[in-house]
Design an enzyme around this catalytic site. Structure first.
Site, PDB file in Angstrom:
ATOM      1  CE  LYS A   1      42.141  45.453  58.673  1.00 50.63           C
ATOM      2  NZ  LYS A   1      43.434  45.268  58.026  1.00 50.63           N
TER       3      LYS A   1
HETATM    4  C1  LIG Z   1      44.049  45.861  56.881  1.00 52.25           C
HETATM    5  C2  LIG Z   1      45.493  45.660  56.707  1.00 52.25           C
HETATM    6  C3  LIG Z   1      46.318  46.663  56.169  1.00 52.25           C
HETATM    7  C4  LIG Z   1      45.764  47.977  55.670  1.00 52.25           C
HETATM    8  O1  LIG Z   1      45.250  48.782  56.700  1.00 52.25           O
HETATM    9  P1  LIG Z   1      44.214  49.949  56.341  1.00 52.25           P
HETATM   10  O2  LIG Z   1      43.747  50.457  57.643  1.00 52.25           O
HETATM   11  O3  LIG Z   1      43.124  49.300  55.549  1.00 52.25           O
HETATM   12  O4  LIG Z   1      44.963  50.953  55.540  1.00 52.25           O
HETATM   13  C5  LIG Z   1      47.682  46.434  56.123  1.00 52.25           C
HETATM   14  N1  LIG Z   1      48.206  45.264  56.529  1.00 52.25           N
HETATM   15  C6  LIG Z   1      47.456  44.272  57.027  1.00 52.25           C
HETATM   16  C7  LIG Z   1      48.098  43.002  57.433  1.00 52.25           C
HETATM   17  C8  LIG Z   1      46.071  44.440  57.140  1.00 52.25           C
HETATM   18  O5  LIG Z   1      45.330  43.446  57.639  1.00 52.25           O
END
Ligand SMILES: *Cc1c(COP(=O)(O)O)cnc(C)c1O
Length: 498
Positions: free
Chosen positions: A117
């Site tokens: 993120k």
């Molecule tokens: C947010 C997240 C996901 C999922 O990603 P999306 O964009 O919501 O599909 C997968 N793995 C981790 C570690 C995340 O933080």
């Protein structure tokens, strides 16, 4: 470049899309056209640094920003020492590591919160504050975030002490890992607030969407000179920066000689809200030589079924799994996918979203379904298979992967092995130490105890941002009921001057 809502045709600039977060009709802002990339473009891009590539790609989508502005934001995000590969002094924002023949892990978790993120949330606050300026907006902005664990912390870090902003985060009480909870509870900064909500992630996400749509909340908050916006992947400013690393990884594979320019590769993504894989889809539509996009889910396999059958049905048991950031039954960004699958049929998208809201299900048919199935493959795996995969990968080549990445690796191996595939590796294993430790040793531990034991067992470096949480004071420990989310936000926006 023009942006529209997914639910009705309206014209907005990228600045407007980013500043608003969500469209007035409840739809998601989406570019009406996808800029094309040619092989010549890709060849030229091979000499760019990550930040230069980011500016180049973002400039194609954000035509109301200059390339110089975007390069400045990218440099501040990716080149200012906030990304660090644990155990080394490498400051590259991303990495690519071969796991097995054809399996390439795209490492996206070297940022300040140890999950992917950060790739978007380190640059997005700059895009957002610049967008507000471009629009002549004089109000302050309050970012409200629903998180399944990782977005919340990354958004808090991205927006902390950013002038003219404040940020409030809702996470499901008991629905995030111990480390994730500590990361959020101890968050520093004068403009931040965190609430645990008695409910699951979908409750948090729906609650935030309801606040955005609430005339009362907007009026009360507006009276304090504040507008609301979002840092969830419903905001286009979150999605666009994620397109960059898919292009980067492809170019990197070419540079390393693993593939030749133009050769098709697959992309496999552990998926929750469908933001990360949608970024790969947009890259594919730009012209990236991506063959199949593999959507990997945990036991909450609503997307697996959707892709296989065209039926999206959230009326099913919600599971808490070892990969909590994917414990989601309403994947917001599928809405943007529908827009593209139907060539921009906003009435159709609005109808399907209404059906989902009212009945909990909708069915995709005809050309849209064909297009969906020609691009995407899907699979899911349960916690036991996730744990087996963490162990397999560790034993095969001493690579420590987190529980989310493990879901992707497992699904890939089950459904489409033996092709060159980019696998999005989305978090540090230490962020989910309890699950990873149990997978490797059978031992159960929590928090720092789990981190220490995992470190002892594997000898791999603990990311500094996690290590430094030790002994930090808890600043936020409020638990609220779901129907108190709105009043919590209103109070927060009243509580101090910008
Ligand atoms: C947010 C997240 C996901 C999922 O990603 P999306 O964009 O919501 O599909 C997968 N793995 C981790 C570690 C995340 O933080």
């Amino acid at each position: 470049m023009n942006y529209t809502s997914t639910r009705s045709i309206l014209a907005a600039s990228s600045a407007k899309a980013i500043a608003s977060g969500i469209a007035p009709d409840g739809g998601l802002y989406t570019p009406t056209e996808i800029p094309a990339l040619t092989l010549e473009d890709l060849v030229a891009m091979q000499s760019l640094s990550y930040s230069e590539l980011a500016a180049d790609v973002l400039a194609r989508f954000m035509t109301d920003f200059t390339k110089e502005e975007l390069l400045e934001y990218a440099r501040l995000a990716y080149d200012s020492g906030r990304f660090l590969r644990p155990g080394t002094d490498s400051r590259e924002a991303v990495g690519l590591r071969e796991l097995h023949d054809g399996e390439h892990l795209l490492e996206l978790y070297f940022g300040p919160t140890s999950a992917f993120k950060d790739m978007a949330l380190q640059i997005m606050p700059r895009l957002l504050t610049a967008s507000l300026k471009k629009l002549g907006e004089e109000r302050g902005v309050c970012i409200l975030v629903a998180t399944s664990g990782d977005t919340g912390k990354a958004a808090l870090e991205g927006f902390r002490d950013v002038e003219g902003t404040r940020i409030g985060v809702y996470f499901p009480d008991g629905g995030v890992s111990e480390i994730q909870r500590m990361q959020m509870e101890t968050q520093e900064g004068s403009n931040v607030r965190v609430w645990a909500v008695q409910g699951n992630f979908d409750d948090c996400q729906t609650g935030v969407k309801n606040i955005f749509a609430s005339a009362d909340a907007n009026a009360e908050i507006g009276a304090n000179g504040i507008m609301l916006s979002s840092a969830n992947s419903i905001n286009w400013g979150r999605l666009a920066p994620q397109i960059v690393y898919y292009i980067w990884s492809y170019l990197e594979l070419c540079k390393r000689g693993d593939i030749s320019m133009g050769q098709q590769v697959n992309v496999c993504v552990p998926t929750g809200n469908f933001g990360n894989i949608l970024a790969a889809y947009i890259a594919r539509r730009m012209g990236m030589p991506f063959s199949k996009l593999i959507c990997a889910s945990n036991a909450n396999n609503v997307l697996t079924d959707f892709i296989k059958t065209g039926v999206y049905d959230r009326r099913r048991t919600f599971y808490r799994t070892l990969s909590p950031s994917m414990d989601i039954l309403i994947s917001s960004n599928v809405e943007r996918l529908l827009y593209y699958l139907t060539d921009g049929d906003t009435a159709y998208v609005a109808e399907k979203m209404q059906e989902l809201k009212e009945t909990g299900t909708y069915t995709l048919t005809g050309k849209a379904l064909e297009e969906l199935q020609s691009v995407f493959l899907s699979g899911c795996c349960d916690d036991e298979m996730t744990a087996d995969t963490i162990r397999d990968v560790w034993e095969e080549n001493h690579c420590l992967i987190d529980t989310h990445t493990a879901v992707a690796v497992r699904v890939l191996r089950d459904i489409l092995p033996e092709y060159e595939t980019i696998i999005a590796s989305t978090a540090s294993a230490y962020k989910f130490s309890d699950g990873v430790l149990a997978a490797l040793t059978g031992d159960h531990a929590d928090g720092f105890d789990a981190i220490d034991r995992l470190q002892h067992h594997t000898g791999s470096a603990v990311p500094a941002p996690l290590d430094s949480l030790r002994g930090r004071a808890v600043r936020f420990d409020t638990v609220i009921e779901k129907d108190r989310m709105e009043s919590a936000a209103v109070d927060f926006c009243r509580s101090f001057d910008l």
